[in-house]
Write a protein that holds these residues in place. Structure first.
Motif, short mmCIF file in Angstrom:
data_model
loop_
_atom_site.label_atom_id
_atom_site.label_comp_id
_atom_site.label_asym_id
_atom_site.label_seq_id
_atom_site.Cartn_x
_atom_site.Cartn_y
_atom_site.Cartn_z
N ARG A 51 4.62 6.02 4.89
CA ARG A 51 4.75 6.17 6.34
C ARG A 51 6.02 5.51 6.86
O ARG A 51 6.67 6.00 7.78
N ASP A 57 0.85 -1.19 0.00
CA ASP A 57 0.00 0.00 0.00
C ASP A 57 0.89 1.25 0.00
O ASP A 57 1.81 1.37 0.81
N LYS A 64 0.45 4.33 0.96
CA LYS A 64 0.47 5.11 2.19
C LYS A 64 1.31 4.42 3.24
O LYS A 64 2.07 5.07 3.97
N ARG A 65 1.21 3.09 3.34
CA ARG A 65 2.05 2.36 4.28
C ARG A 65 3.52 2.51 3.91
O ARG A 65 4.39 2.69 4.78
N TYR A 93 1.06 4.03 12.71
CA TYR A 93 0.40 5.32 12.65
C TYR A 93 0.26 5.96 14.03
O TYR A 93 0.33 7.18 14.16
N ASP A 115 -5.23 1.39 6.14
CA ASP A 115 -4.38 2.53 5.82
C ASP A 115 -5.22 3.71 5.33
O ASP A 115 -4.90 4.87 5.62
N THR A 146 -6.78 5.86 8.30
CA THR A 146 -5.89 6.30 9.36
C THR A 146 -5.13 7.53 8.92
O THR A 146 -4.55 7.55 7.84
N GLN A 198 -1.94 -4.27 12.61
CA GLN A 198 -2.48 -3.54 11.47
C GLN A 198 -3.61 -4.32 10.80
O GLN A 198 -3.59 -4.56 9.60
N TYR A 213 -6.84 10.09 1.09
CA TYR A 213 -5.87 9.01 0.82
C TYR A 213 -5.50 8.96 -0.65
O TYR A 213 -4.32 8.88 -1.01
#
Length: 690
Positions: free
Chosen positions: A105, A99, A101-102, A559, A141, A144, A178, A194
Motif C-alpha cells: 500500500r 507486513d 500488505k502495508r 487505507y 492490515d 482492511t 493504525q 489478504y
C-alpha cells in the motif's frame, strides 16, 4: 504445494472453455467495443479455477533462486537446539520486514515493493546473508480493503489529537492510527483475500530466495493511550474492556472483572492495599471466597481474541503447513497480564496460576490448532509480558504441558530494564538464588519456594529483590528465538527502543555487547527488527521520503486515503535506500549476518543475486495500484498485479486498469497478441496463455 497430474492434464481444455465463455459473454454484452466486462472476466476466470492453472492457489512453480539450496523440517533436539533432519544444529539468523500488505500500500512512500525489499536483503552479492525472514501479518492490515473499507470492528481504535500521546511527536506521528482492531478484527474471507493477494507471493519468494519464512501472527497491544502517566502504568492499568487495551486474560474474581485492569500487577497491588489483617477486603473474608490464594487463581482468557487467533491459524496453517521452508510464530506478543518478577519465591507462587491459564487455556489451544496441519515442526511460541519474561518455564514448560518441538520467543530492545544493566543473561547486577540463600539463610527449592512462607504475610507482598526479565536460563527448557531486537540512537524515538539513558541505544552500549552474548550460545537464534525505512527501530533511510509531519492522510490512515493521494517518496520504483550505520543498527546487523553466514548453518548454499533470476523482475510499471512485472524477460509484463506469478488475477487486473497511464503509455509492454498495439484482444490473449 505440489502440482498434480490431474490439474496439468485438464489445463488446455479448461482454458479453452474459459476463452469460449469469455467470447460468448462478450457477444451478449453491449457495454464495450468487444463487449468484454469486468463481471464476465471474473465469472469465467473463477470458473476456470485452480485446476485450469495447473498449480495450487496463489503459487507458481519455480526453482529456488539461491541462498539455502535446500529446506528441511526443523525440529528441537533433546538438548534444546533447533536441528535439521540429520540432527545438526541450525542457529537461525535473519531479519523482519513489515507486513506485506502495508508495504504494498505504501510502496511509493517507502520506495520499494515487498518483493523488491525481500530481494534486496537476500542479495548475497551485495553482502546480505539472512537465513530466515520474519513476515508479520497484522490484523489491522488483514481486515482492511484497499478502498479503505474494513471490518465492522474497525481498525483505527479510539480517536486522539496530535501530541496527545505520551510518546514523542515523531513516534506519535509515525504510528498514526493504525492500531489493531478489537477482536475479531477480520473475517475468514478477508483473511483469505489478504493471503492470496499479499502474503502468498512473499512466502513463495522466500523459497525462491533461499530463506526460511517465519509466518508471524503480529498481534500486540494498542498504541499508548492518552495521558502523561508512566508508560507501564498507563498500559497496564486501563480497564480490561477499554477500547485502548487488548489483554489476553482478565481476573474474574468478584472484586475485579472486565471493568478493572487485567494486569497481574494491578491485581497484586490491589490485594496488598486492600487486605488489612486476615481479611482480603472489607466485608469479605478468607472463609467465604473460592480459590486460594485470593484472586490469583481466578483468570479467564479473552475468548474473542482466542477465537480470532484460532480462525487465523485454521486458514494459515492449512495453507502453508506442508511447505518445508515455512515456520510458524503463533502470536507475536501476548501482552498483559504479564508474567513478571522472580523465578522463585512468593511472587512466583502467586503468578503460577496465571501461567497455567496461559499454557492450558490460551496458547495450548492455538498450538493444537496448528498441529492439525503441521504436526512435528518447531513452533516459535511467545510468552506473556511482550515476550520479555520467560521465568515461568522453570515452573512448568511446554514439554510438561504435552507440547513438543517448541522454541520460546524473547523480545528485547535497548530501553528495557535488562538492557539498561546489560543483564540479558541475568549475570550482572543481579542477585542470584545462591546470594539470596546466603542472605536469608534458607534453601530455595525449584521451581519456587514452598508455601511454608505464608503468601499472605507482608513480606510476601510484591516482588522479590532478585526479580529480572532476562533470559534466566530459559534455554534449559527450550531453544530461544529472539524474534525482535534492535536499537536506534535518536532522541525523538520512544525510550523503549532507544534506551532511557544517554548513549544506551547505541552500537557500543547495546548492539555489540548484546549480540556478543547471544552468539555464545547455539541454543539461541536471532531475527533483527526491522528491515524498513518506517517501522522503528529502522535499519534504512529513504532520503527522498517526506517527513512525518508532511503526511496528509485521510483520518491519518493509509487505507482511508485513496491510493493516488498517498504521499510519494519514490516516483519510479524501486528507489535506493541508505543503510543506517554509525551508532545505529543497520550496518552492524548486516555485518553480523555476513560474519556468521556459515556458522551453524547445516545446509548447502549457493550465491543469489539481485533478483534478476526470472526476467527483469525488479523493473516495474505502475498499473493502477499494481506494479506489473516481466517475469520471463520477453518484454511483456504478464505479471500485472505484481505477485510474481501469472494467474487469472492478472487478467482481472489488466481489464480493470486497461485505461491506466501505465498501460496506455507502454502499449508494447502489454501487446500480448503481437499486433503492435494494446486492445481487448491482448486481455484475451493473456487469458489464453494461462
Amino acid at each position: 504445494m505440489k502440482q498434480t497430474d490431474n490439474a496439468q492434464q485438464t489445463d488446455e481444455p479448461t482454458n479453452e472453455s474459459t476463452r469460449r465463455s469469455v467470447l460468448k459473454r462478450t457477444e451478449d454484452d453491449a457495454t464495450s467495443p468487444i463487449n468484454l466486462t469486468r463481471r464476465s472476466v471474473m465469472r469465467t476466470t473463477a470458473a476456470a479455477g485452480v485446476a485450469g492453472l495447473g498449480m495450487s492457489a496463489g503459487f507458481a512453480g519455480s526453482a529456488a533462486a539461491g541462498g539455502l539450496d535446500e529446506f528441511q523440517d526443523l525440529t528441537v533436539s533433546d538438548d534444546n537446539r533447533i536441528v535439521n533432519e540429520d540432527g545438526e544444529t541450525f542457529k537461525m539468523r535473519g531479519l523482519s520486514i513489515p507486513d506485506p500488505k502495508r508495504l504494498h500500500r505504501t510502496r511509493n512512500l517507502r520506495g520499494k515493493t515487498p518483493e523488491q525489499l525481500l530481494d534486496m536483503v537476500t542479495n548475497n552479492e551485495a553482502g546480505w546473508h539472512p537465513r530466515v525472514i520474519r513476515v508479520p501479518a497484522q490484523p489491522q492490515d488483514i481486515g482492511t480493503k484497499d478502498d479503505g473499507s474494513h471490518h465492522p470492528m474497525g481498525h483505527t481504535g479510539p480517536e486522539y489529537e496530535y501530541g496527545e500521546l505520551e510518546s514523542p511527536q515523531a513516534v506519535d506521528d509515525d504510528r498514526r492510527k493504525q492500531r489493531p482492531a478489537q477482536p475479531q478484527a477480520f473475517t475468514r474471507e478477508e483473511l483469505e483475500d489478504y493471503l492470496e493477494n499479499y502474503y502468498d507471493p512473499i512466502v513463495e519468494r522466500c523459497k525462491e530466495r533461499g530463506v526460511y519464512c517465519i509466518v508471524d501472527y503480529h498481534r500486540h497491544w494498542h498504541e499508548q493511550p492518552p495521558g502523561i502517566e508512566e508508560p507501564a502504568y498507563a498500559e497496564n492499568h486501563l480497564p480490561y474492556n477499554s477500547e485502548y487495551t487488548n489483554y489476553w486474560a482478565y481476573n474474574s474474581h468478584e472484586m475485579f472483572g472486565k471493568d478493572a485492569p487485567g494486569s497481574w500487577g494491578y491485581v497484586d497491588q490491589t490485594y496488598i492495599e486492600n487486605t488489612p489483617g486476615d481479611d482480603y477486603v472489607e466485608g469479605i473474608s478468607e472463609g467465604n471466597l473460592e480459590g486460594t490464594p485470593y484472586a490469583y487463581e481466578n483468570w479467564t482468557v479473552n475468548q474473542e481474541l482466542l477465537d480470532e487467533v484460532l480462525m487465523f491459524w485454521d486458514v494459515v496453517a492449512e495453507r502453508y503447513g506442508e511447505m518445508e521452508h515455512v515456520l510458524f510464530e503463533p502470536y507475536n506478543e501476548p501482552t498483559a497480564p504479564g508474567i513478571w518478577g522472580p523465578v522463585e519465591g512468593c511472587g512466583a507462587f502467586k503468578q503460577k496460576p496465571l501461567w497455567d491459564t496461559f499454557l492450558d487455556q490460551f496458547m495450548g489451544p492455538i498450538i493444537e490448532k496448528i498441529r492439525e496441519y503441521q504436526s512435528d515442526r518447531v513452533l516459535l511460541v511467545g510468552v506473556p509480558g511482550w515476550c520479555q519474561s520467560v521465568q515461568a518455564l522453570h515452573w512448568r514448560n511446554f514439554n510438561d504441558a504435552g507440547y513438543d518441538n517448541i522454541a520460546v520467543t524473547w523480545h528485547n530492545y535497548a530501553g528495557h530494564d535488562v538492557s539498561q544493566m546489560n543483564n540479558w543473561f541475568n549475570d550482572t547486577n543481579y542477585q542470584s538464588p545462591d546470594a539470596v540463600e546466603a542472605e536469608t539463610g534458607e534453601d530455595l527449592e525449584s521451581p519456587y519456594l514452598p508455601v511454608e512462607d505464608d503468601p499472605y504475610e507482608q513480606e510476601c507482598y510484591g516482588w522479590e529483590a532478585y526479580e529480572a526479565a532476562g533470559l534466566q536460563n530459559a534455554m534449559e527448557h527450550h531453544p530461544v528465538a529472539i524474534t525482535e531486537f534492535g536499537w536506534i540512537n535518536d532522541a525523538d524515538v520512544s525510550h523503549w527502543l532507544r534506551g532511557t539513558t544517554t548513549g544506551q541505544g547505541t552500537l557500543p552500549e547495546y548492539g555489540v555487547p548484546f549480540l556478543d552474548q547471544v552468539e555464545q550460545d547455539d541454543r539461541i537464534s536471532w531475527v533483527g527488527w526491522c528491515a524498513d525505512v518506517r517501522w522503528l527501530p529502522k535499519m534504512f533511510d529513504n532520503p527522498n521520503a517526506p517527513e512525518e509531519g508532511e503526511l496528509d492522510l485521510v483520518n491519518d490512515n493509509f487505507y482511508d486515503t485513496p491510493f493516488e493521494d498517498l504521499p510519494v517518496g519514490c516516483d519510479e520504483l524501486p528507489c535506493e535506500w541508505d543503510l543506517i550505520g554509525g551508532e545505529d543498527s543497520g550496518v552492524y546487523i548486516k555485518q553480523m549476518l555476513e560474519e556468521h553466514k556459515n556458522d551453524k548453518v547445516p545446509f548447502d548454499t549457493r550465491t543469489i543475486g539481485d533478483g534478476d533470476d526470472g526476467g527483469d523482475g525488479n523493473e516495474t510499471i505502475s498499473v493502477g495500484e499494481y506494479e506489473a512485472r516481466d517475469l520471463d524477460g520477453d518484454g511483456r509484463y504478464e505479471d500485472v498485479n505484481g505477485d510474481n506469478e501469472t494467474t487469472h488475477g492478472d487478467v482481472n487486473a489488466l481489464f480493470e486498469n486497461r485505461n491506466a497511464d501505465g498501460v496506455q503509455n507502454n502499449p508494447e509492454k502489454f501487446d500480448f497478441d503481437g499486433n503492435g498495439r494494446f486492445g481487448f484482444s491482448d486481455i484475451l490473449e493473456l487469458l489464453e496463455r494461462i
